[in-house]
Scaffold this active site. Sequence first.
Site, PDB file in Angstrom:
ATOM      1  N   THR A  17      -1.267  -6.932  -2.491  1.00 53.97           N
ATOM      2  CA  THR A  17      -0.007  -6.187  -2.620  1.00 53.97           C
ATOM      3  C   THR A  17       0.740  -6.306  -1.448  1.00 53.97           C
ATOM      4  O   THR A  17       2.001  -6.052  -1.140  1.00 53.97           O
ATOM      5  CB  THR A  17      -0.317  -4.710  -3.145  1.00 53.97           C
ATOM      6  OG1 THR A  17      -1.242  -4.052  -2.236  1.00 53.97           O
ATOM      7  CG2 THR A  17      -0.812  -4.739  -4.616  1.00 53.97           C
ATOM      8  N   ARG A  21      -5.554  -9.983   3.242  1.00 57.07           N
ATOM      9  CA  ARG A  21      -6.746  -9.235   4.074  1.00 57.07           C
ATOM     10  C   ARG A  21      -7.959  -9.568   3.999  1.00 57.07           C
ATOM     11  O   ARG A  21      -8.335  -9.852   2.689  1.00 57.07           O
ATOM     12  CB  ARG A  21      -6.299  -7.718   3.460  1.00 57.07           C
ATOM     13  CG  ARG A  21      -5.039  -7.086   4.152  1.00 57.07           C
ATOM     14  CD  ARG A  21      -4.817  -5.639   3.575  1.00 57.07           C
ATOM     15  NE  ARG A  21      -3.570  -5.018   3.690  1.00 57.07           N
ATOM     16  CZ  ARG A  21      -3.171  -4.035   3.424  1.00 57.07           C
ATOM     17  NH1 ARG A  21      -4.002  -3.287   2.773  1.00 57.07           N
ATOM     18  NH2 ARG A  21      -1.850  -3.531   3.630  1.00 57.07           N
ATOM     19  N   SER A 112      -3.254  -2.488   7.460  1.00 55.08           N
ATOM     20  CA  SER A 112      -2.835  -1.071   7.188  1.00 55.08           C
ATOM     21  C   SER A 112      -3.855  -0.012   7.682  1.00 55.08           C
ATOM     22  O   SER A 112      -4.326   0.164   8.534  1.00 55.08           O
ATOM     23  CB  SER A 112      -2.320  -0.886   5.942  1.00 55.08           C
ATOM     24  OG  SER A 112      -1.441   0.121   5.403  1.00 55.08           O
ATOM     25  N   HIS A 113      -4.457   0.596   6.546  1.00 55.82           N
ATOM     26  CA  HIS A 113      -5.058   1.925   6.535  1.00 55.82           C
ATOM     27  C   HIS A 113      -6.706   1.667   6.696  1.00 55.82           C
ATOM     28  O   HIS A 113      -7.639   2.254   6.877  1.00 55.82           O
ATOM     29  CB  HIS A 113      -4.955   2.689   5.615  1.00 55.82           C
ATOM     30  CG  HIS A 113      -5.037   2.351   4.327  1.00 55.82           C
ATOM     31  ND1 HIS A 113      -4.057   1.229   3.700  1.00 55.82           N
ATOM     32  CD2 HIS A 113      -6.178   2.515   3.282  1.00 55.82           C
ATOM     33  CE1 HIS A 113      -4.635   0.900   2.555  1.00 55.82           C
ATOM     34  NE2 HIS A 113      -5.587   1.680   2.056  1.00 55.82           N
ATOM     35  N   LYS A 125       0.659 -10.532   6.988  1.00 54.82           N
ATOM     36  CA  LYS A 125       1.710 -10.579   6.024  1.00 54.82           C
ATOM     37  C   LYS A 125       3.107 -11.174   6.571  1.00 54.82           C
ATOM     38  O   LYS A 125       3.254 -10.743   7.638  1.00 54.82           O
ATOM     39  CB  LYS A 125       1.924  -9.165   5.437  1.00 54.82           C
ATOM     40  CG  LYS A 125       2.567  -8.200   6.227  1.00 54.82           C
ATOM     41  CD  LYS A 125       2.739  -7.051   5.206  1.00 54.82           C
ATOM     42  CE  LYS A 125       3.487  -5.819   5.903  1.00 54.82           C
ATOM     43  NZ  LYS A 125       4.193  -4.712   4.944  1.00 54.82           N
ATOM     44  N   ASP A 276      -1.303   6.307   9.614  1.00 51.31           N
ATOM     45  CA  ASP A 276      -2.349   5.298   9.433  1.00 51.31           C
ATOM     46  C   ASP A 276      -2.238   4.319  10.339  1.00 51.31           C
ATOM     47  O   ASP A 276      -1.715   4.247  11.321  1.00 51.31           O
ATOM     48  CB  ASP A 276      -2.271   4.862   8.082  1.00 51.31           C
ATOM     49  CG  ASP A 276      -1.279   3.748   7.785  1.00 51.31           C
ATOM     50  OD1 ASP A 276      -0.186   4.082   8.561  1.00 51.31           O
ATOM     51  OD2 ASP A 276      -1.527   2.833   7.029  1.00 51.31           O
ATOM     52  N   ASP A 278      -1.227   0.984  10.760  1.00 54.55           N
ATOM     53  CA  ASP A 278       0.018   0.346  11.108  1.00 54.55           C
ATOM     54  C   ASP A 278       1.289   1.222  10.808  1.00 54.55           C
ATOM     55  O   ASP A 278       2.358   0.726  11.231  1.00 54.55           O
ATOM     56  CB  ASP A 278       0.128  -0.813  10.101  1.00 54.55           C
ATOM     57  CG  ASP A 278       0.598  -0.618   8.764  1.00 54.55           C
ATOM     58  OD1 ASP A 278       0.039   0.441   8.312  1.00 54.55           O
ATOM     59  OD2 ASP A 278       1.066  -1.252   8.014  1.00 54.55           O
ATOM     60  N   ASP A 280       2.891   3.043   8.694  1.00 55.85           N
ATOM     61  CA  ASP A 280       3.435   3.119   7.353  1.00 55.85           C
ATOM     62  C   ASP A 280       3.227   4.288   6.164  1.00 55.85           C
ATOM     63  O   ASP A 280       3.864   4.449   5.369  1.00 55.85           O
ATOM     64  CB  ASP A 280       3.691   1.645   6.551  1.00 55.85           C
ATOM     65  CG  ASP A 280       2.350   1.549   6.006  1.00 55.85           C
ATOM     66  OD1 ASP A 280       1.423   1.953   6.112  1.00 55.85           O
ATOM     67  OD2 ASP A 280       2.291   0.249   5.376  1.00 55.85           O
ATOM     68  N   THR A 343       3.016  -0.543  -7.933  1.00 56.28           N
ATOM     69  CA  THR A 343       2.460  -0.182  -6.580  1.00 56.28           C
ATOM     70  C   THR A 343       2.912  -1.455  -5.711  1.00 56.28           C
ATOM     71  O   THR A 343       2.482  -2.500  -6.182  1.00 56.28           O
ATOM     72  CB  THR A 343       0.965  -0.006  -6.721  1.00 56.28           C
ATOM     73  OG1 THR A 343       0.845   1.047  -7.529  1.00 56.28           O
ATOM     74  CG2 THR A 343       0.438   0.157  -5.443  1.00 56.28           C
ATOM     75  N   GLU A 362       5.235   6.740  -2.810  1.00 56.22           N
ATOM     76  CA  GLU A 362       3.972   6.193  -3.205  1.00 56.22           C
ATOM     77  C   GLU A 362       3.105   7.379  -3.193  1.00 56.22           C
ATOM     78  O   GLU A 362       2.816   7.896  -2.143  1.00 56.22           O
ATOM     79  CB  GLU A 362       3.503   4.814  -2.911  1.00 56.22           C
ATOM     80  CG  GLU A 362       4.206   3.633  -2.812  1.00 56.22           C
ATOM     81  CD  GLU A 362       3.453   2.350  -2.516  1.00 56.22           C
ATOM     82  OE1 GLU A 362       4.116   1.453  -3.290  1.00 56.22           O
ATOM     83  OE2 GLU A 362       2.967   2.388  -1.442  1.00 56.22           O
ATOM     84  N   GLU A 363       2.151   7.741  -4.092  1.00 58.78           N
ATOM     85  CA  GLU A 363       1.282   8.474  -4.034  1.00 58.78           C
ATOM     86  C   GLU A 363      -0.042   8.230  -3.012  1.00 58.78           C
ATOM     87  O   GLU A 363      -0.546   8.913  -2.427  1.00 58.78           O
ATOM     88  CB  GLU A 363       0.296   8.725  -5.321  1.00 58.78           C
ATOM     89  CG  GLU A 363      -0.253   7.358  -6.023  1.00 58.78           C
ATOM     90  CD  GLU A 363      -1.204   6.743  -5.273  1.00 58.78           C
ATOM     91  OE1 GLU A 363      -2.160   7.761  -4.734  1.00 58.78           O
ATOM     92  OE2 GLU A 363      -1.611   5.539  -4.955  1.00 58.78           O
ATOM     93  N   ARG A 495      -9.012   2.500  -8.817  1.00 57.49           N
ATOM     94  CA  ARG A 495      -8.145   4.080  -8.847  1.00 57.49           C
ATOM     95  C   ARG A 495      -7.859   4.472 -10.051  1.00 57.49           C
ATOM     96  O   ARG A 495      -7.315   3.810 -10.988  1.00 57.49           O
ATOM     97  CB  ARG A 495      -7.181   3.724  -7.925  1.00 57.49           C
ATOM     98  CG  ARG A 495      -7.101   3.027  -6.634  1.00 57.49           C
ATOM     99  CD  ARG A 495      -5.840   3.307  -5.608  1.00 57.49           C
ATOM    100  NE  ARG A 495      -5.784   2.274  -4.389  1.00 57.49           N
ATOM    101  CZ  ARG A 495      -6.649   2.291  -3.508  1.00 57.49           C
ATOM    102  NH1 ARG A 495      -7.590   3.367  -3.159  1.00 57.49           N
ATOM    103  NH2 ARG A 495      -6.499   1.574  -2.412  1.00 57.49           N
TER     104      ARG A 495
END
Length: 542
Positions: A17, A21, A112-113, A125, A276, A278, A280, A343, A362-363, A495
Amino acid sequence: MIRTVATKPYLDQKPGTSGLRKKVPVFQQEHYAENFIQSIFDALEGFEGETLVIGGDGRFYNREVIQKAIAMAAANGFGKVMVGQGGILSTPAASNIIRKYKTFGGIILSASHNPGGPHEDFGIKYNAGNGGPAPEKITDAIFEKTKTISSFKIADIGAIDIDKIGSVKAGGMTVEVIDPVSDYAELMENLFDFDAIRANFKYGFRMRFDAMHAVTGPYAKEILERRLGAPSGTCRNFKPLPDFGGHHPDPNLVHAKHLYDEMMGADAPDFGAASDGDGDRNLIIGRGIFVTPSDSVAMLAANAHLAPGYKDGLKGIARSMPTSGAADRVAEKLGIGIYETPTGWKFFGNLLDAGMATICGEESAGTGSNHVREKDGLWAVLLWLNILAVRGESAKQIVTEHWATYGRNYYSRHDYEEVDTDRANRLVDELRAKLASLPGTSVRGLKIATADDFAYHDPVDGSVSKNQGIRILFEGGSRVVFRLSGTGTSGATLRVYIERYEPDQARHDLDTQEALADLIAAADDIAGIKSHTGRDKPSVIT
């Protein structure tokens, strides 16, 4: 000075997404990073002489891949590269640089996280010229190139000093090392009422910001302490480290529990926040109250007009499908559009570019607006600070008043991490196979109204994205959503999103897991989570 190096394809370079990674040792394989970077360039057209932005979150292997990317950009014909000093550039800051200087695009090095370190995660990316993550048509094209690549181009220019701000010529290309913070800080000053926030700090407002030894540290230190006058020590863990200090840079109640405990304590600050790896994502906690990301999107949208950058109102609100419907009621009251997307932040790009949406969320703790084309953790924190300063109320007051006006969406996400991929896929396949038979049946006393596999029809370009998450909707507005995440690097992450809408103000103080207990049990009955995963409970509950 330009070499063409023979290589062989790696068949596991399909972007998720948000880019490719993998674990660091995977990226350290011979030509692995070079293959993917060359495939990015091979999938693009028209960049001869143009400018490319390069930066990352400072995680392990960041500097090495930046040197490769610079040398390959020179060999492939870019005229200029802009690099964040020290290799540092938060994801939203990179988006801002791309947009402000009208560059061709950018390469962002981050997972990211996800954790960082010699045996942890790394990512690459590509962001397009609008500043946003490459749309699926580009990531699909990149993946196709990775499967047939036979060589890559690289310039023998030696290592570039990325710690010294300034410009140098290398391989016929200009390399400009830039201050990673200044342009972003200037943008924030244009959006928010810094005078009001500064006055709030002056009169004793106390805040705690935890940068989690990740990329937002330098940004938060400059903006919160130097420009807004927050006391020294407001920002913690503000030095980016290659392994994030050995911690997991995911701003949730598991990995930032220390912040939660402090905010629930007797001498808690007025406001707590974190970001987090990066930069975002965001975590928002008021004194004595955690604000869920889904609620935060709705509350920011309802109060955005209090910030100068949004004083004229919003064009619309967009949320990812798993995100709660709290923002929907705000959009309805404001009389603006509400858009439900898959997502992945890239799906918001068309809506933002077309002027159909202003705030997106986003959640998974990602929130942002049309100021860039990425989610932006520090932006969300600053908008909260703006709202708190102008309203003169506590975060808890704002939350409870919002629920009283719009009703409360009890909401939780249960993550089952590193599940065996085959077992996770089998769960989803079996669930998809029985979707048609579920409507009209009852589980745990809850009657299923509809069940489907979410498909998104983009209102701007007409594209269709299928299989974006399985939705089970119950009569009365409750729902359960199942989705396999595309952001992990090992196994599969299942999830499960559980939501119940409660309009009765007298029932707004229930424990979330208790309020959702029957839905949680129903989710297991419907999907067979325990039997498929072998897990008695989720890895993480948020």
